[in-house]
Design an enzyme around this catalytic site. Structure first.
Site, PDB file in Angstrom:
ATOM      1  CB  SER A  86     -24.870  23.623  10.114  1.00 46.75           C
ATOM      2  OG  SER A  86     -26.049  24.334  10.819  1.00 46.75           O
ATOM      3  CG  ASP A  88     -23.622  28.320  15.739  1.00 46.80           C
ATOM      4  OD1 ASP A  88     -23.290  28.196  16.750  1.00 46.80           O
ATOM      5  OD2 ASP A  88     -24.402  27.207  14.841  1.00 46.80           O
ATOM      6  CE  LYS A 103     -24.060  25.518  18.298  1.00 50.12           C
ATOM      7  NZ  LYS A 103     -22.355  25.609  17.497  1.00 50.12           N
ATOM      8  CD  GLU A 130     -18.175  25.925  16.470  1.00 47.09           C
ATOM      9  OE1 GLU A 130     -16.674  25.758  16.195  1.00 47.09           O
ATOM     10  OE2 GLU A 130     -18.803  25.818  15.314  1.00 47.09           O
ATOM     11  CD  GLU A 163     -20.747  18.831  16.027  1.00 55.85           C
ATOM     12  OE1 GLU A 163     -21.015  19.704  16.157  1.00 55.85           O
ATOM     13  OE2 GLU A 163     -21.074  18.396  14.757  1.00 55.85           O
TER      14      GLU A 163
END
Ligand code: KIV
Length: 264
Positions: free
Chosen positions: A46, A84, A112, A114, A181
């Site tokens: 982010s 991330d 992390k 996704e 999320e």
């Protein structure tokens, strides 16, 4: 704060003790979070949006993630630090290993990534090589162009069942944390109950084991957009230390997120 490990999070899950986490991108804020006993920090990609002003997270590079991971680790020696892996840095298991090494060597305790079941081989390869993994399901921001925007995921039964199946497969492969999320709170509750590993939620109701907020949202300083599920704790308290303390307190007693900050 004592050094936090994955074993603490597992113990807290077993005891039903909720924990707060936040994103962090630099040493000063990392220090502030650690001074308030925030046990887990995430160097989120982010940062592409909140630090760099990009429209999404896709342009972020592994080198940028490693730089910010080093900064956060310098400010918080004791948190469990997740970093991330950015877009396309784990497209194959071999790529994932090469890039995860850079984040671990920058000070991360866990990376992390996704995605769902397709990550099984990658997670096995990483964990067998001593890289702990958090797997991120639901609204995975790197897939914004597949989703056609930032939309709630898992609303219909078929997609919800698929997400439960994904979560179980990721845990089985070795993921040590699942992050959800923007999913309906009933689905987040179901996944939290079915898994042995800790589940951290954002926009996923208050029944997950932990919560995470993008720090700019916690302080109400996101320039353009404030998600419905986020809360400006600075407005409520008046200074940053108290805002962080209030967020941690409200997560621990499950008063945040309340109904107004929950996706039904
Ligand atoms: O990049 C990030 O900040 C994240 C959080 C939204 C969980 O992935």
């Amino acid at each position: 704060m004592k050094k936090i490990t994955i074993n603490d999070l597992i113990k807290w899950k077993q005891e039903g003790r909720k924990f707060a986490t936040s994103t962090a991108y630099d040493a000063s804020f990392a220090q502030l979070f650690e001074s308030q006993n925030m046990p887990v920090l995430l160097v989120g990609d982010s940062l592409g949006m909140v630090l760099q002003g990009r429209p999404d997270t896709l342009p972020v590079t592994v080198e940028e993630m490693a730089y910010h991971t080093r900064c956060v680790r310098a400010g918080s020696p004791n948190c469990l630090l997740m970093a991330d892996m950015p877009f396309m840095s784990y497209a194959t298991p071999a790529q994932a290993c090469e890039n995860a090494a850079k984040l671990m060597q920058a000070g991360a305790n866990m990376v992390k990534i996704e995605g769902g079941e397709w990550l099984v081989d990658t997670i096995k390869m990483l964990t067998e090589r001593a890289v702990p993994v958090c797997a991120h399901l639901g609204l995975t921001p790197q897939s914004v162009n597949i989703f056609g925007g930032y939309k709630v995921q898992g609303r219909d039964q078929e997609k919800a069942d698929k997400m439960v199946k994904d979560a179980l497969a990721l845990q089985e492969a070795g993921a040590q944390i699942i992050l959800l999320e923007c999913v309906p709170s009933s689905l987040a509750k179901r996944i939290t109950e079915v898994l042995d590993v800790p589940v951290i939620g954002i926009g996923a109701g208050n029944e997950t084991d932990g919560q995470i907020l993008v720090m700019h949202d916690m302080f109400g300083i996101s320039a353009t957009y404030m998600p419905k599920f986020s809360k400006n704790f600075l407005a409520e308290t008046g200074d940053m230390q108290s805002a962080v303390a209030k967020y941690i307190e409200q997560v621990q007693d499950a008063t945040f997120p309340d109904e107004a900050h929950t996706i039904a």
